[in-house]
Design a protein around this motif. Structure first.
Motif, PDB file in Angstrom:
ATOM      1  N   ASP A  29      11.348 -62.098 -14.438  1.00 39.72           N
ATOM      2  CA  ASP A  29      12.448 -62.140 -13.017  1.00 39.72           C
ATOM      3  C   ASP A  29      13.825 -62.120 -13.711  1.00 39.72           C
ATOM      4  OD1 ASP A  29      10.157 -61.491 -11.400  1.00 39.72           O
ATOM      5  OD2 ASP A  29       9.835 -63.683 -10.861  1.00 39.72           O
ATOM      6  N   ILE A  30      14.311 -63.203 -14.393  1.00 42.29           N
ATOM      7  CA  ILE A  30      15.437 -63.487 -14.680  1.00 42.29           C
ATOM      8  C   ILE A  30      15.968 -62.157 -15.605  1.00 42.29           C
ATOM      9  CG2 ILE A  30      17.039 -64.797 -16.370  1.00 42.29           C
ATOM     10  CD1 ILE A  30      14.771 -67.231 -15.675  1.00 42.29           C
ATOM     11  N   GLN A  31      15.299 -61.575 -16.499  1.00 40.27           N
ATOM     12  CA  GLN A  31      15.805 -60.326 -17.063  1.00 40.27           C
ATOM     13  C   GLN A  31      16.101 -59.175 -16.074  1.00 40.27           C
ATOM     14  OE1 GLN A  31      13.092 -59.100 -20.096  1.00 40.27           O
ATOM     15  NE2 GLN A  31      13.759 -60.522 -21.803  1.00 40.27           N
ATOM     16  N   LEU A  32      15.036 -58.969 -15.126  1.00 40.31           N
ATOM     17  CA  LEU A  32      15.424 -57.832 -14.236  1.00 40.31           C
ATOM     18  C   LEU A  32      16.481 -58.149 -13.460  1.00 40.31           C
ATOM     19  CD1 LEU A  32      14.211 -55.534 -12.960  1.00 40.31           C
ATOM     20  CD2 LEU A  32      12.555 -56.451 -11.599  1.00 40.31           C
ATOM     21  N   ALA A  33      16.505 -59.469 -12.905  1.00 37.08           N
ATOM     22  CA  ALA A  33      17.805 -59.570 -11.894  1.00 37.08           C
ATOM     23  C   ALA A  33      18.974 -59.429 -12.946  1.00 37.08           C
ATOM     24  CB  ALA A  33      17.560 -61.199 -11.485  1.00 37.08           C
ATOM     25  N   GLY A  34      19.002 -59.819 -14.124  1.00 32.75           N
ATOM     26  CA  GLY A  34      20.279 -59.539 -14.906  1.00 32.75           C
ATOM     27  C   GLY A  34      20.538 -57.981 -15.023  1.00 32.75           C
ATOM     28  N   HIS A  35      19.610 -57.289 -15.335  1.00 32.63           N
ATOM     29  CA  HIS A  35      19.657 -55.936 -15.616  1.00 32.63           C
ATOM     30  C   HIS A  35      20.408 -55.305 -14.302  1.00 32.63           C
ATOM     31  CE1 HIS A  35      18.604 -55.998 -19.648  1.00 32.63           C
ATOM     32  NE2 HIS A  35      17.494 -55.969 -19.411  1.00 32.63           N
ATOM     33  N   LEU A  36      19.733 -55.848 -12.931  1.00 32.46           N
ATOM     34  CA  LEU A  36      20.025 -55.071 -11.780  1.00 32.46           C
ATOM     35  C   LEU A  36      21.569 -55.883 -11.503  1.00 32.46           C
ATOM     36  CD1 LEU A  36      16.709 -55.426  -9.966  1.00 32.46           C
ATOM     37  CD2 LEU A  36      17.942 -53.167 -10.627  1.00 32.46           C
ATOM     38  N   GLY A  37      21.641 -56.774 -11.888  1.00 37.68           N
ATOM     39  CA  GLY A  37      23.189 -57.588 -11.448  1.00 37.68           C
ATOM     40  C   GLY A  37      23.997 -56.661 -12.099  1.00 37.68           C
ATOM     41  N   ALA A  38      24.085 -56.225 -13.374  1.00 38.44           N
ATOM     42  CA  ALA A  38      24.943 -55.441 -14.279  1.00 38.44           C
ATOM     43  C   ALA A  38      24.847 -54.037 -13.717  1.00 38.44           C
ATOM     44  CB  ALA A  38      24.571 -55.296 -15.659  1.00 38.44           C
ATOM     45  N   LEU A  39      23.848 -53.574 -13.206  1.00 38.30           N
ATOM     46  CA  LEU A  39      23.907 -52.289 -12.612  1.00 38.30           C
ATOM     47  C   LEU A  39      24.894 -52.152 -11.391  1.00 38.30           C
ATOM     48  CD1 LEU A  39      23.027 -49.284 -12.386  1.00 38.30           C
ATOM     49  CD2 LEU A  39      20.923 -50.110 -11.381  1.00 38.30           C
ATOM     50  N   LEU A  40      24.628 -53.266 -10.446  1.00 41.23           N
ATOM     51  CA  LEU A  40      25.266 -53.603  -9.233  1.00 41.23           C
ATOM     52  C   LEU A  40      26.859 -53.444  -9.554  1.00 41.23           C
ATOM     53  CD1 LEU A  40      25.367 -54.006  -6.130  1.00 41.23           C
ATOM     54  CD2 LEU A  40      25.018 -56.585  -6.691  1.00 41.23           C
ATOM     55  N   ALA A  41      27.060 -54.129 -10.557  1.00 35.95           N
ATOM     56  CA  ALA A  41      28.702 -54.223 -10.706  1.00 35.95           C
ATOM     57  C   ALA A  41      29.314 -52.845 -11.159  1.00 35.95           C
ATOM     58  CB  ALA A  41      29.008 -55.143 -11.963  1.00 35.95           C
ATOM     59  N   VAL A  42      28.381 -52.148 -11.748  1.00 38.48           N
ATOM     60  CA  VAL A  42      29.030 -50.656 -12.159  1.00 38.48           C
ATOM     61  C   VAL A  42      28.739 -49.676 -10.877  1.00 38.48           C
ATOM     62  CG1 VAL A  42      28.367 -48.672 -13.441  1.00 38.48           C
ATOM     63  CG2 VAL A  42      28.354 -51.048 -14.735  1.00 38.48           C
ATOM     64  N   THR A  43      27.704 -49.909 -10.063  1.00 38.48           N
ATOM     65  CA  THR A  43      27.543 -48.983  -8.812  1.00 38.48           C
ATOM     66  C   THR A  43      28.694 -49.516  -7.958  1.00 38.48           C
ATOM     67  OG1 THR A  43      25.298 -49.267  -9.167  1.00 38.48           O
ATOM     68  CG2 THR A  43      25.900 -48.715  -7.207  1.00 38.48           C
ATOM     69  N   ASP A  44      28.836 -50.987  -7.928  1.00 36.57           N
ATOM     70  CA  ASP A  44      30.205 -51.216  -7.037  1.00 36.57           C
ATOM     71  C   ASP A  44      31.546 -50.498  -7.464  1.00 36.57           C
ATOM     72  OD1 ASP A  44      28.918 -52.731  -5.021  1.00 36.57           O
ATOM     73  OD2 ASP A  44      29.290 -54.546  -6.215  1.00 36.57           O
ATOM     74  N   GLU A  45      31.777 -50.575  -8.976  1.00 33.39           N
ATOM     75  CA  GLU A  45      32.926 -49.836  -9.455  1.00 33.39           C
ATOM     76  C   GLU A  45      32.800 -48.494  -9.094  1.00 33.39           C
ATOM     77  OE1 GLU A  45      35.575 -49.671 -13.372  1.00 33.39           O
ATOM     78  OE2 GLU A  45      33.677 -50.847 -13.346  1.00 33.39           O
ATOM     79  N   LEU A  46      31.684 -47.898  -9.192  1.00 34.06           N
ATOM     80  CA  LEU A  46      31.646 -46.252  -8.803  1.00 34.06           C
ATOM     81  C   LEU A  46      31.809 -46.239  -7.353  1.00 34.06           C
ATOM     82  CD1 LEU A  46      28.763 -45.252 -10.914  1.00 34.06           C
ATOM     83  CD2 LEU A  46      30.962 -44.398 -11.049  1.00 34.06           C
ATOM     84  N   GLY A  47      31.833 -47.067  -6.590  1.00 31.10           N
ATOM     85  CA  GLY A  47      32.078 -46.784  -4.866  1.00 31.10           C
ATOM     86  C   GLY A  47      30.815 -46.505  -4.341  1.00 31.10           C
ATOM     87  N   ASP A  48      29.561 -46.494  -4.765  1.00 33.91           N
ATOM     88  CA  ASP A  48      28.386 -45.865  -4.161  1.00 33.91           C
ATOM     89  C   ASP A  48      27.760 -47.050  -3.179  1.00 33.91           C
ATOM     90  OD1 ASP A  48      26.198 -44.722  -3.533  1.00 33.91           O
ATOM     91  OD2 ASP A  48      25.454 -44.213  -5.599  1.00 33.91           O
ATOM     92  N   ASP A  49      28.331 -47.452  -2.241  1.00 29.87           N
ATOM     93  CA  ASP A  49      27.931 -48.435  -1.359  1.00 29.87           C
ATOM     94  C   ASP A  49      26.465 -48.569  -0.790  1.00 29.87           C
ATOM     95  OD1 ASP A  49      30.609 -49.520  -1.466  1.00 29.87           O
ATOM     96  OD2 ASP A  49      31.032 -48.622   0.457  1.00 29.87           O
ATOM     97  N   PRO A  50      25.850 -47.531  -0.371  1.00 31.19           N
ATOM     98  CA  PRO A  50      24.602 -47.322  -0.127  1.00 31.19           C
ATOM     99  C   PRO A  50      23.525 -47.944  -1.228  1.00 31.19           C
ATOM    100  CG  PRO A  50      25.515 -45.364   0.719  1.00 31.19           C
ATOM    101  CD  PRO A  50      26.207 -46.140  -0.235  1.00 31.19           C
TER     102      PRO A  50
END
Length: 128
Positions: A29-50
């Motif tokens: 769970d901790i690993q998955l949350a970490g990977h998804l958190g990093a993906l979220l940061a990149v996705t935010d930077e790309l501006g893909d809000d949905p």
């Protein structure tokens, strides 16, 4: 040749058994949350809000609290960001599959497809 060890191991003391240990599921769970958190940061930077909102929901589910989000821009090109996001989604997919988390696995696979399509060169039309 050598003298045997006569002292007790520091790894098997009674003191060590009093510390809580996480289960395999908690670690995943901790690993998955970490990977998804990093993906979220990149996705935010790309501006893909949905997509960012869907990822944030999964991170909140795994962590039990909404993720911290910020607009830290790296200044990387969109192609670089898509490649980074694709790699992060792949890591998340592996961990989600390990813990049999269908929702996270589907989300990660969708994000991998989206980022792969974003960096793929335009395919020429097939000749008839």
């Amino acid at each position: 040749m050598y003298e045997p060890i006569r002292t007790r191991s520091v790894h098997s003391t009674a003191e060590a058994s009093r510390f809580p240990h996480r289960s395999r599921e908690e670690e995943l769970d901790i690993q998955l949350a970490g990977h998804l958190g990093a993906l979220l940061a990149v996705t935010d930077e790309l501006g893909d809000d949905p997509a960012a909102e869907r990822i944030a929901q999964q991170v909140a589910r795994l962590r039990g609290a909404p993720p911290a989000r910020h607009a830290a821009l790296t200044g990387s090109s969109p192609t670089t960001l898509h490649r980074r996001a694709h790699a992060l989604a792949g890591r998340a997919l592996l961990v989600a599959a390990s813990r049999a988390d269908t929702a996270a696995a589907i989300l990660a696979a969708e994000r991998m497809d989206a980022h792969a399509a974003a960096v793929a060169p335009a395919q020429p039309a097939a000749a008839s």
